[in-house]
Design an enzyme around this catalytic site. Structure first.
Site, PDB file in Angstrom:
ATOM      1  N   GLY A 246       0.822  -1.201   0.000  1.00  0.00           N
ATOM      2  CA  GLY A 246       0.000   0.000   0.000  1.00  0.00           C
ATOM      3  C   GLY A 246       0.851   1.243   0.000  1.00  0.00           C
ATOM      4  O   GLY A 246       2.085   1.167  -0.088  1.00  0.00           O
ATOM      5  N   HIS A 247       0.202   2.383   0.118  1.00  0.00           N
ATOM      6  CA  HIS A 247       0.908   3.663   0.068  1.00  0.00           C
ATOM      7  C   HIS A 247       1.053   4.294   1.445  1.00  0.00           C
ATOM      8  O   HIS A 247       1.367   5.471   1.564  1.00  0.00           O
ATOM      9  CB  HIS A 247       0.206   4.623  -0.907  1.00  0.00           C
ATOM     10  N   GLY A 248       0.794   3.514   2.499  1.00  0.00           N
ATOM     11  CA  GLY A 248       1.011   4.011   3.847  1.00  0.00           C
ATOM     12  C   GLY A 248      -0.217   4.651   4.452  1.00  0.00           C
ATOM     13  O   GLY A 248      -1.330   4.515   3.954  1.00  0.00           O
TER      14      GLY A 248
END
Ligand SMILES: *[C@@H]1O[C@H](CO)[C@@H](O)[C@H](O)[C@H]1NC(C)=O
Length: 398
Positions: A246-248
């Site tokens: 994911g992107h955090g």
């Protein structure tokens, strides 16, 4: 009056006065239960059961006592479902033992914002269940560069309050998985979000314009932000979350609009990021805005091979057509405390703030991030604050 009639008097008084929490104080048989199968739903994964779901909701929502909508084991195809309140009694339970499956043909709901939505509901508990958004054909369309609809969110809570979601799984949403918008007092716990790391725009949990949102003990692996927090949100508590792929966990994107509400009082605690693009991030567009992000605490995070473990990006722009001004978003009082682990790139700490509105009150405390066998680096622009404890890479705050 004997003890029994005293109890009965108490119960009838409770029934006439309020229905809140009756579920917990009365035997289950006294709470109304609406089983979607009794109302015509089929557990065959292909018969559209939307009508049965909606009629179960209509009964529960108009019930004057606590009620339960029951979805048994099996796979239920639901084309789309809007569960509208306000309801008569603020104690409705959705018990989902089965899987609810969305249309796989994205032309069916791809242009709707949502697949399943609860709107204007007060007092709802959602337990268990799997929501399968069947998003892969839409993702393939988006990746092919053809023109495709934006896609639907698997589950949205809109303008609602006092919501508990416990033990729910959301898989392969077309777009965002779970959206909390315009809500108060929502607790999501034991939630599991699963989609491929390459699936576009599939944010795990997206919070906007909401107050008092808690996300606990959850596992989120998806193709975009694990959690994203957009303008107008405050008093958020995120604890014990595993993120990756994911992107955090992102605050933002902020500052797209010139008139915008801020984000404040956010705690992100005891989170693990594994192989993600970002760890803890605050992002804003490079254009004027009235918005802000303040009183943010990132505490006890473990980074495993994360590209940007700590990042403030006030020149955020993932695609083309980027604004070229400086961000109006004022970022202040952001604490990074006990952040440990490994960076997948040399710059492990990047604080790229607005030259017009420098970040202030940034605190780095006990931060230790490494890059393979090398020293990681920190990069700062217009970032003011203090460092304490062991901070590696060493602080570049001014
Ligand atoms: C900040 O948010 C938490 C919930 O996450 C709340 O308990 C606390 O009272 C809020 N603090 C302030 C100062 O509003």
């Amino acid at each position: 009056m004997g003890p029994t009639s005293t109890v009965n008097t108490f119960i009838s008084a409770a029934l006439t006065l309020t229905c809140i929490a009756l579920l917990y104080t009365l035997p289950a048989t006294l709470a109304a239960q609406y089983n979607v199968v009794s109302l015509g739903a089929r557990a065959d994964g292909k018969t559209d059961s939307s009508k049965a779901f909606l009629s179960a909701w209509a009964s529960a929502c108009s019930s004057s006592e606590a009620s339960t909508v029951y979805i048994p084991e099996g796979s239920f195809y639901v084309k789309s479902a809007t569960f509208n309140g306000p309801c008569k009694c603020s104690s409705i339970t959705f018990q989902i033992d089965g899987t609810i499956v969305a249309p796989s043909d994205y032309s069916v709901i791809g242009k709707s914002e949502n697949w399943i939505i609860f709107s204007h509901v007060t007092g709802l508990n959602v337990y268990g269940g799997t929501l399968d958004g069947q998003g892969s054909t839409l993702w393939a369309c988006k990746k092919s560069g053809k023109s495709c609809p934006d896609g639907a969110t698997n589950l949205e809570f809109s303008n609602s309050k006092n919501i508990l979601v416990s033990g729910l799984s959301s898989v392969n949403s077309q777009m965002f998985h779970i959206v909390v918008s315009g809500c108060q007092n929502v607790k999501l716990q034991g939630v599991k979000v699963t989609a491929p790391g390459t699936s576009p725009n599939t944010d795990g949990i997206h919070v906007s314009q909401s107050t008092g949102i808690t996300i606990l003990n959850s596992k989120i692996g998806t193709g975009d932000d694990c959690v994203s927090i957009s303008p107008g949100s405050k008093d958020l508590w995120i604890e014990n979350v595993a993120c990756g792929p994911g992107h955090g966990i992102s605050i933002g994107s902020l500052g797209w609009k010139s008139q915008e509400a801020g984000v404040q009082n956010v705690t992100v605690k005891t989170v693990t990021f594994t192989g993600t693009q970002n760890g803890v991030r605050i992002k804003s567009w490079a254009r004027p805005s009235t918005g802000f992000a303040r009183n943010i605490l990132f505490q006890h995070a473990v980074m495993n091979n994360v590209q940007n473990p700590i990042i403030i990006d006030q020149h955020y722009c993932p695609n083309t057509g980027c604004p070229t001004q400086e961000s109006g978003i004022k970022i202040s009082d952001v604490t990074y405390q006990d952040i440990q682990g490994t960076s997948a790139t040399k710059v492990a700490v990047k604080l790229d703030c607005s030259s017009k509105n420098p970040c202030t009150g940034i605190k780095l405390q006990d931060v230790k991030l490494t890059y393979g066998s090398q020293m990681a680096q920190a990069s700062c622009a217009h970032a003011e604050g203090t460092a304490s404890g062991l901070v590696q890479p060493s602080s570049c705050l001014i």
